[in-house]
Design a protein around this motif. Sequence first.
Motif, PDB file in Angstrom:
ATOM      1  N   ARG A  18       0.828  -1.204   0.000  1.00 21.30           N
ATOM      2  CA  ARG A  18       0.000   0.000   0.000  1.00 21.30           C
ATOM      3  C   ARG A  18       0.864   1.257   0.000  1.00 21.30           C
ATOM      4  NH1 ARG A  18      -2.894  -1.168   3.953  1.00 21.30           N
ATOM      5  NH2 ARG A  18      -1.725  -0.100   5.582  1.00 21.30           N
ATOM      6  N   GLU A  69       0.820   4.338  -2.743  1.00 17.72           N
ATOM      7  CA  GLU A  69       0.617   5.725  -2.342  1.00 17.72           C
ATOM      8  C   GLU A  69       1.812   6.585  -2.715  1.00 17.72           C
ATOM      9  OE1 GLU A  69      -0.096   5.514   1.799  1.00 17.72           O
ATOM     10  OE2 GLU A  69      -2.181   4.806   1.613  1.00 17.72           O
ATOM     11  N   THR A  77       1.913  10.024  -5.028  1.00 17.54           N
ATOM     12  CA  THR A  77       2.506  11.266  -4.541  1.00 17.54           C
ATOM     13  C   THR A  77       3.623  11.734  -5.458  1.00 17.54           C
ATOM     14  OG1 THR A  77       1.986  10.612  -2.268  1.00 17.54           O
ATOM     15  CG2 THR A  77       3.596  12.374  -2.561  1.00 17.54           C
ATOM     16  N   GLN A 113       6.072   9.320   3.261  1.00 19.73           N
ATOM     17  CA  GLN A 113       5.775   8.024   2.644  1.00 19.73           C
ATOM     18  C   GLN A 113       7.056   7.255   2.303  1.00 19.73           C
ATOM     19  OE1 GLN A 113       3.340   9.223  -0.648  1.00 19.73           O
ATOM     20  NE2 GLN A 113       1.434   9.226   0.545  1.00 19.73           N
TER      21      GLN A 113
END
Length: 495
Positions: free
Chosen positions: A191, A195, A199, A230
């Motif tokens: 995940r 993500e 970004t 992240q």
Amino acid sequence: MNTELPRQRLRSVARWGLWTLLALMIAGLVAAAALTPDGRKAALSVLDRARSAFTATQTTHVAHDEDDDDDHDHDHGDGHDHDHDHGPGASKKYNHVHDEASAIKLSKQARGNIGLRLTKVELKPFERTISVPGIVVQRPGWSIIEVTAPMTGVVARVYPIQGESIEPRQPLFEIRLTHEDLLQSQTDFLRTIEELDVTDREVARLEEVSAGGVIPGKLLIERKYEQQKQRAAFNTLRQALLLHGLSPEEVAGIETTRKLVESLTVCAPEREVAEGMDSHPLQVKQLDVSQGKYVNPGDTLCTLMDYGELYIEGRAFEQDVPAITRASTSDGALLAVWGEKSTAATATSTGLKILYLNEEVDPQSRTFRFYVALPNRPVRETKTPDGRRFVYWQFRPGQRAQLRVPIEQWKARIVLPVEAVVQDGAEAYAFEANGDHFDRRPVRVDYRDQDWVVIADDGALKIGSMVAASAAHQVQLALKAQTGGGVDPHAGHNH
């Protein structure tokens, strides 16, 4: 009064008497030899002895004649004895006198039957040692490797078989994962990757738009901050997967394929190789699981053995502790003998060093233990049709040896194998090769151990000559049988 003529007549009568007696003996023996084979053998033996006795008698008469001549022709008149002084070192003068009674002729077949070997007599240094029993043991904390399950799962496949040799990082087991923490870590990692991709694309778009002043720069800064967060989460989750037992290749596969790892491959560990040693395989000593078994983290899957370097555990008595302590601090090297006699066709390991000494003496056996590093090497390798490899090592745990610990150095000594000298009562003999036969030489033994005997350099053996290096006991028995002496089957043996 002139007594020379009666003396000569007496000697002449004695010679003719001996000749007559010998002729009668020959006639009787020839008659006996004609009747039976045993009589023929006895006749030949008696003839040989008679010939030797007659020769000795003749030599004695000649010597007496010469003595009489000296008495009559060389009158010194001074009443003094004339001894000859040969000066220092005369005791080492080699006197090679051939004596039929101490010589034996052996055929080529006889030499082969008793395993007779020759060696050259020469002066060389000798290292006096003490012999200590030893046994090959594993290197603690290194030789045995336990391969354990990194996480919960079911064994889906077992690659090696027991006894097979494997290389580091070679696959051993395939485990189907059922560990919830690992599944959750993989899900979070995947995940985060998705993500982070979103970004990254958003930041790239905002950088293009903000260049024209269409949007405020604050928005771009917020997106870059979120991108950093992240990426930090990505690195953390990646390390967590590696700690769970996934390989870097498997983690990279999740990132590339965007799929979770359903099974885990357990591989053989990599070992650090000591300087001067080559990389070597490991051996599967024991398999503890089979296909379909459910395992928890820490369960033993198999046991591997590293035979690349082992120890010899020496067990010495208390009185040997000072000598072994000196050997551990000096440059002297130990010798390991893998057999009963180092002079036979047995293997030896040279240049061994004491690694460390035990600090305690066993209260039961009263022995003192010390450890010697033993480098090992493969001696044979085989492969099966399906590619399985089996390696056989030179040394193995449990193998016994005799350690020779040096305690003293001697220079310029005659050193022979212990089988080259036979003990007969107070006498010790070596057999010197002389043409097609061997002459028995009495020698003085300065030192003897399990393998070697040191002979005094007093002229009994000629430097540079060849002597029997083995089977001296058998040659002594054959010589006694030849001369008709009683044979002691225990002569030359130590009990």
